[in-house]
Each structure stands twice: as structure tokens, then as C-alpha cells.
Scaffold this active site. Structure first.
Site, PDB file in Angstrom:
ATOM      1  N   PRO A   1       9.615  -7.568 -21.750  1.00 32.52           N
ATOM      2  CG  PRO A   1       8.823  -6.868 -23.825  1.00 32.52           C
ATOM      3  CD  PRO A   1       9.054  -8.091 -22.981  1.00 32.52           C
ATOM      4  CD  GLU A   2      11.735  -5.689 -16.430  1.00 32.64           C
ATOM      5  OE1 GLU A   2      11.777  -4.989 -15.414  1.00 32.64           O
ATOM      6  OE2 GLU A   2      12.630  -6.500 -16.729  1.00 32.64           O
TER       7      GLU A   2
ATOM      8  CE  LYS B   1       6.403  -7.170 -16.152  1.00 29.76           C
ATOM      9  NZ  LYS B   1       6.824  -8.537 -15.789  1.00 29.76           N
TER      10      LYS B   1
ATOM     11  NE  ARG C   1      12.195 -14.876 -14.488  1.00 25.81           N
ATOM     12  CZ  ARG C   1      11.625 -13.833 -15.095  1.00 25.81           C
ATOM     13  NH1 ARG C   1      10.428 -13.445 -14.732  1.00 25.81           N
ATOM     14  NH2 ARG C   1      12.260 -13.186 -16.071  1.00 25.81           N
TER      15      ARG C   1
END
Ligand SMILES: [Zn+2]
Length: 272
Positions: A2-3, A58, A262
Site C-alpha cells: 500500500p502506498e 506509508k 523492483r
């Protein structure tokens, strides 16, 4: 993971559902998901009220009337669910920590494998805040401040955007979307960005995050039985998780490769 949009969505929902409520029961079924022994956790959390719900990057902070705070980080799999008495319950995973309220509603923290709910002193909350870079939704996130963050950085732009010490709250999904919207390839070395590209990048960051919030973020599992918004951002992603699918701007297939450890998703035609 989640951002900002996902954690803002949680924050808004927590403010709507549990803010001001007294915690009358505390259950921990996975001791590793918190930082103190269960009896100590219960002693400081039970019979206190949630006085504030804040987001730092976050992290979500639940400030308690006991003077301590609960700090939630969802990491990859963590989810919250608000169970309302008498309504159907579809937990988004295994409930690891539960806060129970006087109205028989329950806040579940589910699937906290790497995520956690820590009991912190105010000074520890301050230390978290101090360790984070500027929040792109904060008024202090000016073009000048953004250019200052970029100055002197020699690495690739995508990892820079995701480094929480530079800018807080951007993760992999939105970093890919931001770079697509700005027309910049994820591997571009920061010193090669033109002034125009830097300004474009600055402009799209808050826009995309605000869009994510307005659409309910990308977490598919609802927060509560009444939550019809969560996950609404998923169909609006233009490159993230769309490997091989046609670019919505030019029709060429979306590319994917590892950049800075990533997955990067991008269009070779629309991004330079
Ligand atoms: Zn394209």
C-alpha cells in the site's frame, strides 16, 4: 505494498469508523505482529480511546488517550477490516490483531506477515516522521523542494522516487504510473533529466496520488461491508502490472524489467 492512496483510504475509513471510540477488548493471535509482549500491549491499549488517526508516508498512526500510539504498517499483504455487528463478515485474510469497541464493532488487522501493529511512545512516532522525506501531498512539497531532492542524486529516477528518505509514500505501482505520465523511462539517470522533464514529473506526482485516493486505491479487498470504493484505481493503471498489453496511448506492448530491484513497467514509445 500500500502506498499513499491506499493508506489515505484506510485513514479516511478509520476516521469514519473508529475515531473517538473506546477500545474495550484487545486480542492478539500472532505475537510477532507487534513489538511488545501481549500483556503489555493489552495494558496500554485496552480501555483507551482512539483520539487521532494520522498518516506519515506509508504508516498509519492511531493516537491513544493513554498517551501511547499504535503504528500500523501493512507491508505487502497486510489488510484492515472493520467488522460491524450484525453485518456479514468477509475478512480479507487471517485476523492477527483485533481491537474491539463498545458498539460491538471490531477492527481487524489481517495477514500481518511482514506488516505490524506496534505500540509506540510519542517520541518513537516523532522519530518515524523525522526519518521520512517530504510527503508529496503536503504544502511543503513545492517545485523548489522537489528540485532540491533531485539535485546531487546520480542514480536512476525510479528508485529515487521510491526512496522513503527522499519522498515518502510512493511505492512501486505509483512510481511506474508517475513516470509514464511524465514520459520518462524508469532507468533514466537523474542528472540527465531536463528542466522540462523535472517540472513535468513534479506536476504529475500529486495528480496521480490524488487520483488514486479519489478512486479508492488499488487494494481489492473492501475495508468494511459498506466499502464500495476500495480497489477502484486498478482499472486506471496505464502501465503497472500490464506487461505485454497494448499501451493505452500508442498501442505498443508495455515492457517490464527489473530496475533497482523492483519491477518496472513502461512504454518504449511514450517514455524517453
Ligand atoms: Zn505508449
Amino acid at each position: 505494498m500500500p502506498e499513499i492512496p491506499e493508506m489515505e483510504t484506510y485513514k479516511n475509513y478509520l476516521q469514519r469508523s473508529v475515531l473517538g471510540k473506546r477500545i474495550v477488548g484487545t486480542e492478539i493471535t500472532r505475537a510477532r505482529s507487534t513489538n511488545v509482549p501481549t500483556d503489555e500491549f493489552v495494558r496500554w491499549v485496552q480501555d483507551t480511546s482512539i483520539e487521532q488517526v494520522l498518516r506519515y508516508g506509508k504508516y498509519l498512526i492511531l493516537a491513544l488517550s493513554s498517551g501511547k500510539a499504535l503504528c500500523a504498517h501493512m507491508m505487502l499483504d497486510g489488510r484492515m477490516y472493520y467488522e460491524v455487528a450484525g453485518e456479514p463478515v468477509e475478512l480479507p485474510g487471517r485476523s492477527h490483531i483485533r481491537l474491539k469497541f463498545a458498539d460491538h464493532s471490531i477492527l481487524h488487522f489481517c495477514d500481518l506477515r511482514l506488516g505490524y501493529l506496534k505500540l509506540l511512545e510519542p517520541s518513537q512516532v516523532d522519530a518515524i516522521k523525522e526519518g521520512l522525506g517530504l510527503d508529496p501531498l503536503d504544502a511543503e512539497f513545492s517545485l523548489a523542494a522537489f528540485l532540491k531532492i533531485l539535485s546531487g542524486k546520480r542514480g536512476m529516477i525510479k528508485p529515487l522516487l521510491m526512496d522513503q528518505k527522499n519522498i515518502s509514500g510512493i511505492g512501486n505501482a505509483y512510481a511506474n504510473e508517475i513516470l509514464f505520465a511524465a514520459g520518462i523511462l524508469p532507468e533514466r539517470k537523474t542528472p540527465t533529466l531536463t528542466d522540462g522533464e523535472k517540472e513535468r514529473l513534479y506536476g504529475v506526482i500529486p495528480d496521480l496520488l490524488q487520483q488514486g485516493i479519489a478512486k479508492g486505491g488499488y487494494i481489492e479487498e473492501p475495508f468494511a461491508p459498506w466499502d464500495k470504493l476500495s480497489g477502484g484505481m486498478i482499472p486506471h493503471f496505464k502501465v503497472y502490472d500490464r506487461t505485454g498489453q497494448p499501451c493505452l496511448q500508442c498501442g505498443e506492448p508495455i515492457q517490464q524489467k527489473i530496475v533497482g530491484g523492483r519491477n518496472a513497467y513502461y512504454c518504449l514509445t511514450c517514455q524517453h
